[in-house]
Scaffold this motif. Structure first.
Motif, PDB file in Angstrom:
ATOM      1  N   ALA A  91       9.409   8.066   8.351  1.00  0.00           N
ATOM      2  CA  ALA A  91       8.683   6.941   7.770  1.00  0.00           C
ATOM      3  C   ALA A  91       9.455   6.421   6.568  1.00  0.00           C
ATOM      4  O   ALA A  91       9.839   7.204   5.692  1.00  0.00           O
ATOM      5  CB  ALA A  91       7.284   7.355   7.350  1.00  0.00           C
ATOM      6  N   VAL A  92       9.667   5.112   6.522  1.00  0.00           N
ATOM      7  CA  VAL A  92      10.240   4.472   5.342  1.00  0.00           C
ATOM      8  C   VAL A  92       9.100   3.750   4.627  1.00  0.00           C
ATOM      9  O   VAL A  92       8.439   2.887   5.209  1.00  0.00           O
ATOM     10  CB  VAL A  92      11.349   3.478   5.709  1.00  0.00           C
ATOM     11  CG1 VAL A  92      11.835   2.734   4.460  1.00  0.00           C
ATOM     12  CG2 VAL A  92      12.513   4.210   6.362  1.00  0.00           C
ATOM     13  N   VAL A  93       8.866   4.122   3.386  1.00  0.00           N
ATOM     14  CA  VAL A  93       7.827   3.512   2.565  1.00  0.00           C
ATOM     15  C   VAL A  93       8.496   2.524   1.623  1.00  0.00           C
ATOM     16  O   VAL A  93       9.401   2.892   0.866  1.00  0.00           O
ATOM     17  CB  VAL A  93       7.044   4.579   1.768  1.00  0.00           C
ATOM     18  CG1 VAL A  93       5.977   3.915   0.907  1.00  0.00           C
ATOM     19  CG2 VAL A  93       6.420   5.604   2.708  1.00  0.00           C
ATOM     20  N   VAL A  94       8.066   1.279   1.670  1.00  0.00           N
ATOM     21  CA  VAL A  94       8.661   0.236   0.835  1.00  0.00           C
ATOM     22  C   VAL A  94       7.770   0.043  -0.384  1.00  0.00           C
ATOM     23  O   VAL A  94       6.692  -0.546  -0.308  1.00  0.00           O
ATOM     24  CB  VAL A  94       8.804  -1.085   1.621  1.00  0.00           C
ATOM     25  CG1 VAL A  94       9.530  -2.126   0.770  1.00  0.00           C
ATOM     26  CG2 VAL A  94       9.547  -0.848   2.934  1.00  0.00           C
ATOM     27  N   GLY A  95       8.201   0.567  -1.515  1.00  0.00           N
ATOM     28  CA  GLY A  95       7.436   0.453  -2.754  1.00  0.00           C
ATOM     29  C   GLY A  95       6.947   1.802  -3.240  1.00  0.00           C
ATOM     30  O   GLY A  95       6.318   2.548  -2.489  1.00  0.00           O
ATOM     31  N   ALA A  96       7.228   2.095  -4.518  1.00  0.00           N
ATOM     32  CA  ALA A  96       6.842   3.377  -5.115  1.00  0.00           C
ATOM     33  C   ALA A  96       5.719   3.196  -6.118  1.00  0.00           C
ATOM     34  O   ALA A  96       5.706   3.825  -7.185  1.00  0.00           O
ATOM     35  CB  ALA A  96       8.049   4.047  -5.775  1.00  0.00           C
ATOM     36  N   GLY A  97       4.768   2.333  -5.779  1.00  0.00           N
ATOM     37  CA  GLY A  97       3.545   2.241  -6.571  1.00  0.00           C
ATOM     38  C   GLY A  97       2.568   3.312  -6.141  1.00  0.00           C
ATOM     39  O   GLY A  97       2.894   4.242  -5.382  1.00  0.00           O
ATOM     40  N   ILE A  98       1.333   3.186  -6.586  1.00  0.00           N
ATOM     41  CA  ILE A  98       0.342   4.213  -6.295  1.00  0.00           C
ATOM     42  C   ILE A  98       0.075   4.331  -4.801  1.00  0.00           C
ATOM     43  O   ILE A  98       0.036   5.428  -4.238  1.00  0.00           O
ATOM     44  CB  ILE A  98      -0.944   3.918  -7.083  1.00  0.00           C
ATOM     45  CG1 ILE A  98      -0.710   4.166  -8.575  1.00  0.00           C
ATOM     46  CG2 ILE A  98      -2.107   4.791  -6.584  1.00  0.00           C
ATOM     47  CD1 ILE A  98      -1.802   3.651  -9.468  1.00  0.00           C
ATOM     48  N   GLY A  99      -0.098   3.191  -4.107  1.00  0.00           N
ATOM     49  CA  GLY A  99      -0.359   3.242  -2.678  1.00  0.00           C
ATOM     50  C   GLY A  99       0.810   3.798  -1.894  1.00  0.00           C
ATOM     51  O   GLY A  99       0.640   4.646  -1.005  1.00  0.00           O
ATOM     52  N   VAL A 148       6.000   1.641   6.124  1.00  0.00           N
ATOM     53  CA  VAL A 148       4.788   1.414   5.342  1.00  0.00           C
ATOM     54  C   VAL A 148       5.118   0.360   4.294  1.00  0.00           C
ATOM     55  O   VAL A 148       5.910   0.599   3.388  1.00  0.00           O
ATOM     56  CB  VAL A 148       4.295   2.706   4.671  1.00  0.00           C
ATOM     57  CG1 VAL A 148       3.039   2.419   3.841  1.00  0.00           C
ATOM     58  CG2 VAL A 148       4.004   3.779   5.718  1.00  0.00           C
ATOM     59  N   ALA A 149       4.526  -0.813   4.453  1.00  0.00           N
ATOM     60  CA  ALA A 149       4.773  -1.923   3.533  1.00  0.00           C
ATOM     61  C   ALA A 149       3.804  -1.822   2.363  1.00  0.00           C
ATOM     62  O   ALA A 149       2.661  -2.258   2.439  1.00  0.00           O
ATOM     63  CB  ALA A 149       4.627  -3.255   4.250  1.00  0.00           C
ATOM     64  N   ALA A 150       4.279  -1.217   1.280  1.00  0.00           N
ATOM     65  CA  ALA A 150       3.505  -1.094   0.045  1.00  0.00           C
ATOM     66  C   ALA A 150       4.245  -1.855  -1.048  1.00  0.00           C
ATOM     67  O   ALA A 150       4.387  -1.370  -2.177  1.00  0.00           O
ATOM     68  CB  ALA A 150       3.329   0.375  -0.321  1.00  0.00           C
ATOM     69  N   ASP A 151       4.714  -3.060  -0.683  1.00  0.00           N
ATOM     70  CA  ASP A 151       5.616  -3.813  -1.549  1.00  0.00           C
ATOM     71  C   ASP A 151       4.898  -4.828  -2.427  1.00  0.00           C
ATOM     72  O   ASP A 151       5.485  -5.821  -2.852  1.00  0.00           O
ATOM     73  CB  ASP A 151       6.726  -4.477  -0.739  1.00  0.00           C
ATOM     74  CG  ASP A 151       6.231  -5.309   0.433  1.00  0.00           C
ATOM     75  OD1 ASP A 151       5.078  -5.125   0.846  1.00  0.00           O
ATOM     76  OD2 ASP A 151       7.007  -6.127   0.955  1.00  0.00           O
ATOM     77  N   GLY A 152       3.625  -4.587  -2.712  1.00  0.00           N
ATOM     78  CA  GLY A 152       2.957  -5.295  -3.788  1.00  0.00           C
ATOM     79  C   GLY A 152       2.333  -6.623  -3.417  1.00  0.00           C
ATOM     80  O   GLY A 152       2.377  -7.082  -2.280  1.00  0.00           O
ATOM     81  N   ILE A 153       1.748  -7.235  -4.424  1.00  0.00           N
ATOM     82  CA  ILE A 153       0.936  -8.426  -4.226  1.00  0.00           C
ATOM     83  C   ILE A 153       1.748  -9.588  -3.648  1.00  0.00           C
ATOM     84  O   ILE A 153       1.222 -10.408  -2.878  1.00  0.00           O
ATOM     85  CB  ILE A 153       0.253  -8.812  -5.556  1.00  0.00           C
ATOM     86  CG1 ILE A 153      -0.785  -9.921  -5.338  1.00  0.00           C
ATOM     87  CG2 ILE A 153       1.269  -9.217  -6.606  1.00  0.00           C
ATOM     88  CD1 ILE A 153      -1.674 -10.152  -6.550  1.00  0.00           C
TER      89      ILE A 153
END
Length: 393
Positions: free
Chosen positions: A6-14, A153-158
């Motif tokens: 899995a590649v997660v895009v974004g290291a924020g909380i989600g 996982v697109a966790a790349d923000g608003i």
């Protein structure tokens, strides 16, 4: 057998919550974050009972990892200091099993990052595109390294570039008409134990005790998008300096900060729900999936729920379940999360409209209605939020 990747895009909380949850399901995880390093400073975040329960299911004790600050009371006030409504934390704990806590964002993201193998985190690695999302995707990065994946996982923000790329017909973001300032101050001598939000006419001021003893402050005002002042500290003093104690004293502490330590962002939510929260083997979560106004304190909490539900529905990383297991799990994720998150988004917008009322008569009627609502009914109104987290079967 090769582990699923899995590649997660974004290291924020989600994104970090998803990475931890997938790592604990035996996935090989890579987190790509465009920022060059983890944040050392930042604002606070409230973790409501639903988020705390979600974190607990993946073995993350947020209170232990990031510290605990349980306010004595929570409620709304008028600009003159009179309480409109408030609830004791003991009542919240009795109803929901656990009290809400508030922690510094860097403490929470640091705790989540520490639960991952160091090689999983790649700071300074911006994702430029995801190709072949109908099959196994290839993640393109600005550093020139392509990452093949079984899941993105697109966790790349608003402002999610991946959302714009894969849902080009979606209307995108909607400016809700307010800007927000945020800051963290150290003022132990004020002995503030209540989490409160004060409503004026078209303006609000919030105070939240954090787990490290500091105070997270936020303020909002109805202004045209893009409105900025030369010095945000002076602007806050101008707008809120005559409000009730301890707001003037807190503004004194804001005056001691650098202007860059006072964050300002215009507030947006998603103009309409996404048609689904996945596309091929890409799943969206948090602000990238359902950006919402911060009026319910549920933005980060819903991102945590998303991440935990997503990992729960996906097959284990050891390759079991067959080649169709991941797409089927993502469809189930969309079905499980889309309606709940959109209901919270819509509710947050409606609450924000109440707080943003500027007409004096309308604001007085609003305050009267809030004061007239029995505390038990106000508390019951949070049940669907605080008790709404469920792991699908």
């Amino acid at each position: 057998m090769t582990k699923r990747h899995a590649v997660v895009v974004g290291a924020g909380i989600g994104g970090l919550t998803a990475a931890v949850a997938l790592h604990r399901r035996d996935w090989h995880v890579t987190v790509c974050e465009r920022a060059p390093e983890p944040p050392a400073t930042g604002a606070g975040i409230g973790l409501a009972p639903n988020a705390l329960r979600a974190l607990d299911t993946i073995g993350v004790d947020a209170a232990h990892a990031a510290g605990r600050a349980v306010p004595a009371t929570m409620g709304l006030r008028r600009a003159d200091g009179r309480w409109l409504t408030r609830a004791d934390t003991a009542d919240l704990t009795a109803r929901y099993g656990v009290p809400p806590i508030a922690v510094p964002r860097p403490a929470l993201t640091g705790a989540l990052a520490s639960a991952l193998p160091p090689e999983a985190l790649r700071y300074g690695t911006a994702v430029t595109a995801v190709d072949g999302s109908s099959g196994n995707p290839i993640v393109r990065t600005a550093v020139g390294r392509d990452l093949p994946a079984d899941l993105v996982v697109a966790a790349d923000g608003i402002h999610s570039p991946l959302r714009r790329a894969h849902f080009p017909a979606h209307p995108g973001l909607h400016y809700i008409g307010e800007t927000a300032w945020r800051a963290v101050v150290d003022a132990p001598h004020l002995r503030i134990a209540a989490m409160s939000e004060t409503w004026g006419r078209g303006q609000r001021f919030g105070v939240t005790p954090l787990s490290d003893g500091r105070l997270y402050l936020y303020a909002t005002a109805v202004v045209p998008a893009g409105t900025r002042s030369a010095d945000p500290r002076a602007e806050l003093r101008r707008r809120f300096g005559s409000w009730h104690d301890p707001i003037p004293a807190l503004l004194d502490h804001i005056d001691r900060l650098s202007p860059t330590d006072v964050l300002q962002n215009d507030l947006h939510d998603l103009a309409a729900p996404l048609p689904r929260l996945h596309h091929g083997r890409i799943a969206w979560l948090g602000d990238a999936a359902h950006a919402m106004a911060p009026n319910l304190g549920q933005g980060g909490c819903q991102a945590i729920e998303d991440a935990v539900v997503l990992a729960h529905l996906l097959p284990a990383g050891d390759g079991g379940g067959g080649s169709d297991a991941v797409p089927a799990a993502l469809a189930a994720y969309s079905a499980a999360r889309r309606n709940r998150t959109d209901a919270v988004r819509v509710r947050g917008r409606r609450v924000g409209r109440l707080g943003a009322i500027r007409n004096p008569l309308a604001a007085a009627a609003r305050d009267l209605a809030v004061r007239a609502t029995p505390a038990r009914l106000a508390l019951r109104g949070m049940d669907d939020l605080f008790n709404g987290f469920r792991l699908p079967r």
